[in-house]
Design a protein around this motif. Sequence first.
Motif, PDB file in Angstrom:
ATOM      1  N   LEU A 151       0.829  -1.200   0.000  1.00 53.90           N
ATOM      2  CA  LEU A 151       0.000   0.000   0.000  1.00 53.90           C
ATOM      3  C   LEU A 151       0.867   1.255   0.000  1.00 53.90           C
ATOM      4  N   ALA A 152       0.576   2.145  -0.927  1.00 54.68           N
ATOM      5  CA  ALA A 152       1.213   3.457  -0.952  1.00 54.68           C
ATOM      6  C   ALA A 152       0.161   4.507  -0.630  1.00 54.68           C
ATOM      7  N   VAL A 153       0.435   5.334   0.358  1.00 54.67           N
ATOM      8  CA  VAL A 153      -0.466   6.426   0.763  1.00 54.67           C
ATOM      9  C   VAL A 153       0.317   7.719   0.586  1.00 54.67           C
ATOM     10  N   ILE A 154      -0.040   8.467  -0.436  1.00 52.31           N
ATOM     11  CA  ILE A 154       0.732   9.646  -0.828  1.00 52.31           C
ATOM     12  C   ILE A 154      -0.091  10.905  -0.541  1.00 52.31           C
ATOM     13  N   VAL A 155       0.452  11.806   0.245  1.00 52.07           N
ATOM     14  CA  VAL A 155      -0.254  13.029   0.646  1.00 52.07           C
ATOM     15  C   VAL A 155       0.306  14.234  -0.092  1.00 52.07           C
ATOM     16  N   GLN A 156      -0.595  15.047  -0.591  1.00 55.93           N
ATOM     17  CA  GLN A 156      -0.244  16.371  -1.108  1.00 55.93           C
ATOM     18  C   GLN A 156      -0.925  17.404  -0.209  1.00 55.93           C
ATOM     19  N   ALA A 157      -0.168  18.263   0.402  1.00 56.34           N
ATOM     20  CA  ALA A 157      -0.699  19.314   1.278  1.00 56.34           C
ATOM     21  C   ALA A 157       0.179  20.551   1.141  1.00 56.34           C
ATOM     22  N   ARG A 158       1.412  20.429   1.621  1.00 59.49           N
ATOM     23  CA  ARG A 158       2.364  21.529   1.461  1.00 59.49           C
ATOM     24  C   ARG A 158       2.605  21.791  -0.027  1.00 59.49           C
ATOM     25  N   GLU A 159       2.535  20.758  -0.811  1.00 59.29           N
ATOM     26  CA  GLU A 159       2.707  20.907  -2.255  1.00 59.29           C
ATOM     27  C   GLU A 159       1.600  21.746  -2.874  1.00 59.29           C
ATOM     28  N   LEU A 160       0.385  21.698  -2.282  1.00 59.65           N
ATOM     29  CA  LEU A 160      -0.756  22.442  -2.813  1.00 59.65           C
ATOM     30  C   LEU A 160      -0.727  23.905  -2.402  1.00 59.65           C
ATOM     31  N   VAL A 161      -0.418  24.159  -1.144  1.00 56.80           N
ATOM     32  CA  VAL A 161      -0.288  25.529  -0.616  1.00 56.80           C
ATOM     33  C   VAL A 161       1.086  25.597   0.030  1.00 56.80           C
ATOM     34  N   PRO A 162       2.107  25.941  -0.728  1.00 54.80           N
ATOM     35  CA  PRO A 162       3.480  25.817  -0.236  1.00 54.80           C
ATOM     36  C   PRO A 162       3.782  26.649   0.994  1.00 54.80           C
ATOM     37  N   PHE A 163       3.301  27.896   1.025  1.00 52.31           N
ATOM     38  CA  PHE A 163       3.641  28.771   2.141  1.00 52.31           C
ATOM     39  C   PHE A 163       2.413  29.530   2.631  1.00 52.31           C
TER      40      PHE A 163
ATOM     41  N   SER B  78      16.986  29.496  -6.114  1.00 50.61           N
ATOM     42  CA  SER B  78      16.155  28.801  -7.099  1.00 50.61           C
ATOM     43  C   SER B  78      15.468  27.576  -6.513  1.00 50.61           C
ATOM     44  N   ALA B  79      15.604  27.361  -5.197  1.00 49.71           N
ATOM     45  CA  ALA B  79      15.132  26.121  -4.576  1.00 49.71           C
ATOM     46  C   ALA B  79      13.622  26.019  -4.487  1.00 49.71           C
ATOM     47  N   GLY B  80      12.884  27.137  -4.686  1.00 58.34           N
ATOM     48  CA  GLY B  80      11.428  27.080  -4.655  1.00 58.34           C
ATOM     49  C   GLY B  80      10.885  26.758  -3.281  1.00 58.34           C
ATOM     50  N   ILE B  81      10.168  25.644  -3.169  1.00 57.51           N
ATOM     51  CA  ILE B  81       9.536  25.311  -1.888  1.00 57.51           C
ATOM     52  C   ILE B  81      10.451  24.486  -0.989  1.00 57.51           C
ATOM     53  N   ASN B  82      11.640  24.164  -1.460  1.00 55.27           N
ATOM     54  CA  ASN B  82      12.584  23.428  -0.630  1.00 55.27           C
ATOM     55  C   ASN B  82      13.317  24.412   0.286  1.00 55.27           C
TER      56      ASN B  82
ATOM     57  N   ARG C 249      10.820  34.910   2.875  1.00 54.27           N
ATOM     58  CA  ARG C 249      10.211  35.007   1.558  1.00 54.27           C
ATOM     59  C   ARG C 249      10.877  34.016   0.616  1.00 54.27           C
ATOM     60  N   HIS C 250      10.102  33.501  -0.318  1.00 59.50           N
ATOM     61  CA  HIS C 250      10.597  32.508  -1.263  1.00 59.50           C
ATOM     62  C   HIS C 250      10.058  32.790  -2.658  1.00 59.50           C
ATOM     63  N   LEU C 251      10.846  32.455  -3.646  1.00 57.13           N
ATOM     64  CA  LEU C 251      10.402  32.530  -5.025  1.00 57.13           C
ATOM     65  C   LEU C 251       9.894  31.154  -5.438  1.00 57.13           C
ATOM     66  N   VAL C 252       8.583  31.026  -5.563  1.00 56.44           N
ATOM     67  CA  VAL C 252       7.962  29.743  -5.874  1.00 56.44           C
ATOM     68  C   VAL C 252       7.682  29.669  -7.381  1.00 56.44           C
ATOM     69  N   PRO C 253       8.296  28.729  -8.076  1.00 58.77           N
ATOM     70  CA  PRO C 253       8.125  28.652  -9.535  1.00 58.77           C
ATOM     71  C   PRO C 253       6.685  28.365  -9.944  1.00 58.77           C
ATOM     72  N   ALA C 254       6.313  28.911 -11.086  1.00 59.20           N
ATOM     73  CA  ALA C 254       5.017  28.647 -11.709  1.00 59.20           C
ATOM     74  C   ALA C 254       5.268  28.011 -13.072  1.00 59.20           C
ATOM     75  N   GLN C 255       4.248  27.400 -13.620  1.00 64.34           N
ATOM     76  CA  GLN C 255       4.403  26.752 -14.919  1.00 64.34           C
ATOM     77  C   GLN C 255       4.369  27.750 -16.065  1.00 64.34           C
ATOM     78  N   GLU C 256       3.613  28.847 -15.897  1.00 67.22           N
ATOM     79  CA  GLU C 256       3.397  29.770 -17.008  1.00 67.22           C
ATOM     80  C   GLU C 256       3.450  31.227 -16.556  1.00 67.22           C
ATOM     81  N   LEU C 257       3.810  32.092 -17.490  1.00 64.74           N
ATOM     82  CA  LEU C 257       3.629  33.531 -17.332  1.00 64.74           C
ATOM     83  C   LEU C 257       2.405  33.900 -18.148  1.00 64.74           C
ATOM     84  N   ARG C 258       1.378  34.427 -17.474  1.00 65.58           N
ATOM     85  CA  ARG C 258       0.127  34.787 -18.138  1.00 65.58           C
ATOM     86  C   ARG C 258      -0.011  36.308 -18.230  1.00 65.58           C
TER      87      ARG C 258
END
Length: 943
Positions: free
Chosen positions: A259-271, A492-496, A646-655
């Motif tokens: 069984l693998a139980v994988i949680v996304q939480a900090r990944e969804l709202v990093p800070f 450049s570490a983003g959320i790390n 403060r952190h620079l959190v990368p995004a996928q796109e510039l809109r």
Amino acid sequence: MNMNHHPSNRFFTIPVVMLICSLLSTPVLAQYIGFVYPAGGQRGTTVRVTLGGQKLEGVDRVVVSGSGVTGQIIEYNKKMGNQEVQLITEQLQELKRLPAAERAEPACSNTIAKIERILRDQVQNPACASIANLVIAEIVFAPDAVPGPREIRLCTKNGISNPLVFNVGQLPEISTEPMTTSSLVVLGKEEQAVRRKRRATKEAPAEMMMQGMMMESAGAPTDLGEDEYYVKLPCTLNGQIAQGAVDRYCFSAKRGQKLAVIVQARELVPFMADAVPGWFQPVLVLRNAQRKEVSYVDDYQFKPDPVMLCEIPEDGDYHLEIYDSLYRGREDFVYRITLGEIPFVTSLFPLGSRVGEVTKVEVKGWNLEESYIMPDIKDPQPGIYPVTIRGKGGLLLSNPMPYAQGTLPETFEKEPNSQIRTAQKVTLPIIINGRIDTTSKKDIFQLDGRSNDVVVAEVMARRLSSPLDSIVKLTDEKGKILALNDDREDESAGINTHHADSLLTYTLPKDGTYYLHLTDTQNRGGEDYNYRLRISEPMPDFDLRLVPSMVAIKSNSTATLKVFALRRDGFTNAISFRIKGETNSFTVQGKMAATQNVTTVTIKAKVGETVEPAILVIEGVATNGIQEWVREAIPTEDRMQAFLWRHLVPAQELRALVYNPPPPPPKQPKDKKREETQEEKKKVDFPQGLILHYNFDQWEANGKVTDRTGRNNTGQATGAGAKWTNSGKQLGGFEFSGTPGYIEVNNTTNLNPKTLTLGLWLKIPEMAAADRYLFEKQQPVGFALRIAGSGNGPEKKGKVCLMVNGKECWSDGVVTDALWHHVIARYDGQRLSLALDGTLQKNSTEWTGEISSSTNNLVIGLNRTNPTASEKKTGLSGVLDDVMLFDHAIRDEEIPVVIASTRPKFTKSQVMSRLKDLKELLDRNLLVQSFYDRKVKECEVYP
């Protein structure tokens, strides 16, 4: 495998249309969203999501990155102030008084239900104001949408929000009912903010799970207690953690299942700016049927989001719990749990390869189809790429793992190399792919160098999802430490937040042999502790970060973005900027000097408007005359962690959104006659001769009703059918419930005027069969003011009638419609006349003489001084406010002054605020047009 607020002396009226136009042209601050729930959905389903943020007025679009996912806005619910709550409450009361047939119409019934729901969920003091404005959107996932993380944003007509992570899932999804806005936690009263149980345990219907639809809350995420969801594996669970809550799920499993139980939480709202440590820190606990703990995790390697990898020990039911490690919670504590026999990659080796070379990569993890892959990266360039692996059966994709591509020659670390005498000899430049094993826990490399050579040793491990916390040191051949580095700050570490990768730069003092030592700071090792070690001369280069990841530009105008240059290995060249690819719609201007690390670039729009936010890619270009560097600027968001960092959190796109601003408010043509009229209005004072005034603003004990003129014409409420209410026109009022009850004022000389003016606000819900008296002081002559009952015939029923010495004058309109109306009734010694809501009525009655004196007391709300037997059993039904009696007939131009003295007193800024609120509520379909028009007309401003 894939990559990827007393009467006033003066007043004047502000032109309402001009104010509305000026409001529409007011600049809007940046749109912001702080959470989306659920944070994704299964392919081939339609899901309703709730997004919380601020500055979202006028939201009209939802945008999801990539293809195969579309959405539309369903509803916007702004956190309302007291004024807005008062307005929609008044609107609700009016709608509920409509005839049953009208209330049953869908438009009316839906509005009633919507207002009731909004008032029920309204929180005056939210725990977090920046996420208290809610948007409901409907998201459609195409069956062939590529699984994985996307970005979701909200758009208004003149702005676009920051992005949030939004997932395309592969498994059936279960989502609990969205949380309502959390209340602010008050010190010493924390229990008031804890969510309570609402329902008993409930099993999630299988068909609901398969369709990925929303489920009513049974316990998770907003309830406390032992409630659970029963789910079938595999699946994805979506929830929100409330303060003090533990969410529980139950499932059946068989012995031997991995069984693998994988949680996304900090990944969804990093800070989170207002939370410590700065994110939701989930804890996972798995229990067997006897509630004995089987497994516990609160992280995964160096990542705060836990991953539980557990082989089921025996057949039976298992109970999964998730909660915050500090038992905090609110609506942005969002999680996704994917659980089942699903593929999960724990490590890759090597962590990268040279561009253009085919490399066999060892894959370790759970439930994987294969143990080795040959990464096939399309159009490879130096950088880091996500790699996913197929699970058993080939249907499901694993978690993405980062895989690096470089340009230098590469080799593998060879054991034994943990001692100087067995150090691995390498020739520079080189990238070494290695692993810190559990035995030696150290790797040493031997290199030859010349005097003044500059050597750079850079470790890539954490950046490539390795748990290794490296430390490197450089020694000479005698073991003397020449240079050492543990961690280097990586912007450049983003959320790390743990910058664990080492970087060492050293100028060699002489020719000779040198040794580079690499180990883990905590003396750990294992099959996941992989690394890439670059040893070379400096390789000057740079990365770019663009802040923010969205820009809103007025048509054919410009806007600016901030650019950060992350210079590496002594890179000192100037950087210019351009837009990648062909575009005739945008240009970019800006240059960063060799001594700068931060600058701004200007983006110019050459189009009038974009239908959808455009995707832009900005490149930085530098040259030293020999070599040219071209690097894409990564769009990022500047995010605060725990009030400070403060952190620079990368995004996928510039809109980029280009919009046409609303036109400026039209200039009103000068109307000399109107200006003179307005000037005359300003000079009109409140009329003299007020002999009785009940404003009912405050409750008084024992039925006392105080005369505010100081003439001591104090009244006394008699009977249960007359009482003070806080629902007056302005503040309080006096309510008459249709049963015997009235206000009686003892007779005095000044209550027997020869001429008069009666004024009051009234709200009468319905017409009675018999007349209902508002004022009455006659025997039989004198004066009275009544509302005609149905016995007067259809042409008079519901109208207001002034009686003086037996003469009558009728209003043109009716007042028995449950709305507030203002009545002015006058007798000037020659004529009886009325004004309804400030409008002079066409009907008037000519009669000359004086009002006869009466020894009777003045009665308000009683049917008559000498009521019939049936009238004694009934009374006035409705609410009265600001009752006035003057000892003369006021002039026509004084009527607006009297009315204005009883209305809420607004300054110009208050009027603008009220108009803005009215317009927003109308746009949200919380007000009907007639109510809106009436309220706009009431907006008057006082100097």
